[in-house]
Design a protein around this motif. Structure first.
Motif, short mmCIF file in Angstrom:
data_model
loop_
_atom_site.label_atom_id
_atom_site.label_comp_id
_atom_site.label_asym_id
_atom_site.label_seq_id
_atom_site.Cartn_x
_atom_site.Cartn_y
_atom_site.Cartn_z
N THR A 129 -40.56 96.50 125.94
CA THR A 129 -39.57 96.18 126.97
C THR A 129 -39.79 97.12 128.17
O THR A 129 -40.41 98.17 128.01
N PRO A 130 -39.27 96.77 129.35
CA PRO A 130 -39.48 97.64 130.52
C PRO A 130 -39.01 99.08 130.28
O PRO A 130 -39.70 100.03 130.65
N GLY A 131 -37.84 99.25 129.63
CA GLY A 131 -37.32 100.59 129.38
C GLY A 131 -38.16 101.36 128.37
O GLY A 131 -38.38 102.56 128.49
N GLY A 132 -38.64 100.63 127.36
CA GLY A 132 -39.49 101.25 126.34
C GLY A 132 -40.82 101.68 126.92
O GLY A 132 -41.37 102.73 126.55
N ILE A 133 -41.34 100.89 127.85
CA ILE A 133 -42.61 101.24 128.52
C ILE A 133 -42.39 102.44 129.43
O ILE A 133 -43.20 103.36 129.49
N ARG A 134 -41.23 102.45 130.09
CA ARG A 134 -40.92 103.59 130.96
C ARG A 134 -40.78 104.87 130.13
O ARG A 134 -41.21 105.94 130.54
N SER B 223 -32.87 101.60 125.81
CA SER B 223 -34.02 101.31 126.69
C SER B 223 -33.54 100.66 127.98
O SER B 223 -34.19 100.80 129.03
N ILE B 224 -32.41 99.97 127.91
CA ILE B 224 -31.85 99.34 129.12
C ILE B 224 -31.39 100.42 130.09
O ILE B 224 -31.65 100.35 131.29
N TYR B 225 -30.73 101.45 129.53
CA TYR B 225 -30.32 102.59 130.37
C TYR B 225 -31.55 103.28 130.98
O TYR B 225 -31.58 103.57 132.17
N LEU B 226 -32.56 103.53 130.17
CA LEU B 226 -33.76 104.21 130.67
C LEU B 226 -34.40 103.42 131.80
O LEU B 226 -34.83 103.97 132.81
N ASN B 227 -34.45 102.10 131.62
CA ASN B 227 -35.08 101.26 132.64
C ASN B 227 -34.32 101.30 133.96
O ASN B 227 -34.92 101.28 135.03
N GLY B 228 -32.99 101.39 133.87
CA GLY B 228 -32.17 101.32 135.08
C GLY B 228 -32.00 102.66 135.80
O GLY B 228 -31.51 102.70 136.93
N TYR B 229 -32.40 103.77 135.14
CA TYR B 229 -32.14 105.08 135.73
C TYR B 229 -33.00 105.32 136.97
O TYR B 229 -34.21 105.13 136.95
#
Ligand SMILES: *[C@@H]1O[C@H](CO)[C@@H](O)[C@H](O)[C@H]1NC(C)=O
Ligand SMILES: [Zn+2]
Length: 230
Positions: free
Chosen positions: A36-41, A105-111
């Motif tokens: 996912t985008p957050g997991g990749i980030r 991961s959603i939080y990480l992606n949006g930070y």
């Protein structure tokens, strides 16, 4: 270097680095959202090795500095802390089951900003939940959250927007507001948070504040507010 001294040197540096971190606690980090985008980030900007490294550093900081638990019998006996990077909404991270931390991961992606720094700040809070006492569930939840935020404040990882000294309406408002009040108490009685946590091992009573500080918590709160002109 001769082979023998090389081996000795290797053994010595290995055991030194081994004992610097918390010998008895294992840190297991799993990225369940790595596609996912957050997991990749997470992988690109933080990573599993860095996460394990800060967990050791933070664990030592909590034991040595925040809770001042110098012998294993004083400590919450935890031998493994599991971290999961997972796709879920509604919180940055959650500590559960005593020794697990789920990070969104959603939080990480949006930070927006320095994700690695923010992640470290978050871990000072979540790791405190793993090791703190909560009076076997009798302590007010917002005090428990305040102590977790106190760790990051003391470690200089208070994020932008963290309460300023003197802010807040109640001592048990929680998080950064309670953390600032605890900071005030610790400023008067050095080691206050460590002593309060120790008292909270098996139970909680609001009188613990009075026993440690000589005044009821409501009086302390009034004096705290007055100190900062509020
Ligand atoms: C945390 O994530 C794990 C792995 O997906 C899951 O089994 C567990 O139920 C989650 N815990 C909470 C409290 O959401
Ligand atoms: Zn919390």
């Amino acid at each position: 270097m001769a082979l023998k001294s090389y081996i000795m040197y290797t053994l010595l540096t290995f055991s030194l680095s081994f004992f610097q971190t918390s010998v008895s606690v294992n840190y297991v980090v799993t990225n369940l959202a790595d596609n996912t985008p957050g997991g990749i980030r997470f992988t690109n900007e933080i990573g599993i090795p860095y996460t394990k490294q800060i967990m050791g550093t933070i664990n030592d900081y909590i034991w040595s500095t925040v809770f001042q638990q110098n012998t294993p019998s004083d400590r919450n006996p935890v031998d493994i802390v599991n971290v999961y990077i997972v796709e879920f909404d509604g919180a940055e991270a959650i500590e559960w089951g005593g020794n697990n931390i789920n990070v969104s991961s959603i939080y990480l992606n949006g930070y927006e900003g320095d994700l690695k720094w923010q992640f470290t700040s978050l871990f000072y809070h979540e790791m405190t939940h793993v090791f703190q006492w909560d009076g076997e569930g009798h302590a007010p939840l917002m005090l428990v959250e305040g102590i977790a935020d106190y760790t990051k404040l003391k470690a200089n990882y208070a994020q932008k927007g963290f309460a300023k000294p003197g802010e807040g309406d109640r001592w048990d408002q929680g998080y950064d507001f309670t953390a600032r009040f605890l900071e005030y108490c610790d400023g008067i009685d050095s080691g206050f948070v460590a002593k309060l946590n120790k008292k909270m091992r098996y139970n909680f009573d609001v009188k613990y504040f009075e026993e440690l500080m000589g005044k009821p918590v409501d009086q302390l709160w009034i004096e705290y507010k007055a100190k900062y002109g509020q």
